[in-house]
Design a protein around this motif. Sequence first.
Motif, PDB file in Angstrom:
ATOM      1  N   GLY A  38      38.114  66.558  47.587  1.00 50.00           N
ATOM      2  CA  GLY A  38      36.731  66.130  47.766  1.00 50.00           C
ATOM      3  C   GLY A  38      36.531  64.655  47.482  1.00 50.00           C
ATOM      4  O   GLY A  38      35.813  63.965  48.218  1.00 50.00           O
ATOM      5  N   MET A  39      37.157  64.171  46.417  1.00 52.69           N
ATOM      6  CA  MET A  39      37.034  62.742  46.095  1.00 52.69           C
ATOM      7  C   MET A  39      37.670  61.888  47.181  1.00 52.69           C
ATOM      8  O   MET A  39      37.107  60.868  47.608  1.00 52.69           O
ATOM      9  CB  MET A  39      37.684  62.457  44.746  1.00 52.69           C
ATOM     10  CG  MET A  39      36.928  63.002  43.546  1.00 52.69           C
ATOM     11  SD  MET A  39      37.682  62.533  41.952  1.00 52.69           S
ATOM     12  CE  MET A  39      37.312  60.766  41.919  1.00 52.69           C
ATOM     13  N   GLY A  40      38.861  62.304  47.633  1.00 50.94           N
ATOM     14  CA  GLY A  40      39.542  61.543  48.683  1.00 50.94           C
ATOM     15  C   GLY A  40      38.714  61.462  49.951  1.00 50.94           C
ATOM     16  O   GLY A  40      38.574  60.385  50.559  1.00 50.94           O
ATOM     17  N   GLN A  41      38.142  62.606  50.364  1.00 45.07           N
ATOM     18  CA  GLN A  41      37.302  62.628  51.558  1.00 45.07           C
ATOM     19  C   GLN A  41      36.071  61.747  51.385  1.00 45.07           C
ATOM     20  O   GLN A  41      35.656  61.030  52.299  1.00 45.07           O
ATOM     21  CB  GLN A  41      36.869  64.072  51.852  1.00 45.07           C
ATOM     22  CG  GLN A  41      37.990  64.988  52.280  1.00 45.07           C
ATOM     23  CD  GLN A  41      38.505  64.659  53.682  1.00 45.07           C
ATOM     24  OE1 GLN A  41      37.835  64.014  54.472  1.00 45.07           O
ATOM     25  NE2 GLN A  41      39.714  65.092  53.962  1.00 45.07           N
ATOM     26  N   PHE A  81      47.262  55.550  38.912  1.00 45.43           N
ATOM     27  CA  PHE A  81      48.268  56.523  39.327  1.00 45.43           C
ATOM     28  C   PHE A  81      49.669  56.054  38.956  1.00 45.43           C
ATOM     29  O   PHE A  81      50.520  56.859  38.560  1.00 45.43           O
ATOM     30  CB  PHE A  81      48.177  56.753  40.836  1.00 45.43           C
ATOM     31  CG  PHE A  81      49.028  57.890  41.328  1.00 45.43           C
ATOM     32  CD1 PHE A  81      48.719  59.204  41.000  1.00 45.43           C
ATOM     33  CD2 PHE A  81      50.132  57.650  42.124  1.00 45.43           C
ATOM     34  CE1 PHE A  81      49.489  60.258  41.462  1.00 45.43           C
ATOM     35  CE2 PHE A  81      50.916  58.699  42.583  1.00 45.43           C
ATOM     36  CZ  PHE A  81      50.594  60.006  42.256  1.00 45.43           C
ATOM     37  N   SER A  82      49.924  54.765  39.065  1.00 46.28           N
ATOM     38  CA  SER A  82      51.243  54.229  38.727  1.00 46.28           C
ATOM     39  C   SER A  82      51.532  54.331  37.232  1.00 46.28           C
ATOM     40  O   SER A  82      52.690  54.396  36.819  1.00 46.28           O
ATOM     41  CB  SER A  82      51.346  52.766  39.173  1.00 46.28           C
ATOM     42  OG  SER A  82      50.402  51.956  38.488  1.00 46.28           O
ATOM     43  N   ARG A  96      47.006  60.339  47.440  1.00 49.37           N
ATOM     44  CA  ARG A  96      48.041  59.755  48.290  1.00 49.37           C
ATOM     45  C   ARG A  96      47.661  59.795  49.770  1.00 49.37           C
ATOM     46  O   ARG A  96      47.756  58.792  50.479  1.00 49.37           O
ATOM     47  CB  ARG A  96      49.364  60.504  48.075  1.00 49.37           C
ATOM     48  CG  ARG A  96      50.562  59.850  48.761  1.00 49.37           C
ATOM     49  CD  ARG A  96      51.760  60.780  48.644  1.00 49.37           C
ATOM     50  NE  ARG A  96      52.035  61.083  47.251  1.00 49.37           N
ATOM     51  CZ  ARG A  96      52.920  60.420  46.515  1.00 49.37           C
ATOM     52  NH1 ARG A  96      53.603  59.427  47.056  1.00 49.37           N
ATOM     53  NH2 ARG A  96      53.139  60.759  45.261  1.00 49.37           N
ATOM     54  N   LYS A  97      47.196  60.944  50.266  1.00 51.06           N
ATOM     55  CA  LYS A  97      46.846  61.067  51.681  1.00 51.06           C
ATOM     56  C   LYS A  97      45.676  60.152  52.038  1.00 51.06           C
ATOM     57  O   LYS A  97      45.716  59.447  53.053  1.00 51.06           O
ATOM     58  CB  LYS A  97      46.496  62.521  52.004  1.00 51.06           C
ATOM     59  CG  LYS A  97      47.684  63.456  51.985  1.00 51.06           C
ATOM     60  CD  LYS A  97      47.256  64.911  52.089  1.00 51.06           C
ATOM     61  CE  LYS A  97      46.480  65.181  53.341  1.00 51.06           C
ATOM     62  NZ  LYS A  97      46.113  66.630  53.466  1.00 51.06           N
TER      63      LYS A  97
END
Length: 347
Positions: A290-293, A314-315, A325-326
Amino acid sequence: MSSEVLSANSDVFAGLIAQKSPGLTCRMEVSDVENLGVFKETVELMFEESNGIIKKLMKMGVYRAIDVLEVAAGIKVSRAVLSYLKYLEAVPWTEDEEERLRRVLALYNLDDAAAEEILASDTNPRNELKSLVKGILCKSSVYEKEQPEINKEDIYKAGKYCVDSLVKLFEEGSSSKCGRPLIEGISREVENIIWLLEIMIDWEIAEEFVEIWGKQRKLVEMHEEASPMVRYELSIVTGLMFIAMGKGRVQCGGEARAGLVDMWFKPMLLDFGWLQRCKKGLDAREVEEGMGQTLLTLPLAQQYPVFIEWFRWFSKHGTECPNFRKAFQIWWRRSFLRGVDSSSTCR
């Protein structure tokens, strides 16, 4: 081993040593030791400084540390018990671990102020009532034809009241010790908000409430100073909003989406490890999706600082950070193919 250290750290050992002749090497026997390895680790903690105890507990993990807590409580190693409770406050635990912890706290009557901050009270009756009311208000309910349309203003008013109550509770927590009543109050208000939000989402009237949540700057500022064991509750609300937007169940305007991301993106990064362990019905993978979208619906210029911030987190934190990532790859391709001039934002 040093009798002075054992006596200073354990009331049980102090009593055994006091029965022996002073100045002589003595042999002590402790009965009912079920796990020799855990007992050995607990005794070794007596010879550590307080910071050293915390570091060892972190290496053990929550499940093993509960075993140590049980032994430490049994032989009355108060310093190790307090260090464990301090460690537990800063890390998330699973539902199974919580049940084990409840049993240990009850068995050894660890009901002091430090222990009281760890666990909240039973809320099953209240949750069952909420579930009943939510079912009645649901659009697919068998009672739908017998009731009028839900009053949008009333439900917004109730939601705003809960948010204001949360602000007051966090203000109390910043000025005093975060005790059990305060923890329970925060958890209760968050449950109320989630309950109302789910009703709003079902009735497709959640957009304005998302906008309200995206303007809670004071609450976000207090989030940074709050204990992880209470602040992650706020991210459960945010996570539910991101899931709904990612699935298209909440259609917010661009300004509302940007406001939510701007205000709550960093708290979500901070709390994601807790959200993975203390789910309370929230699916961490759905939160990530949901956050990515949602991030990809922002203008490219606004996506840049957000994805760069995520990449840094993330690193450093890996699985304790949401995996975009996507979405990151999609943003990267779009930015490259469209030839976005990032010279004004990239330094």
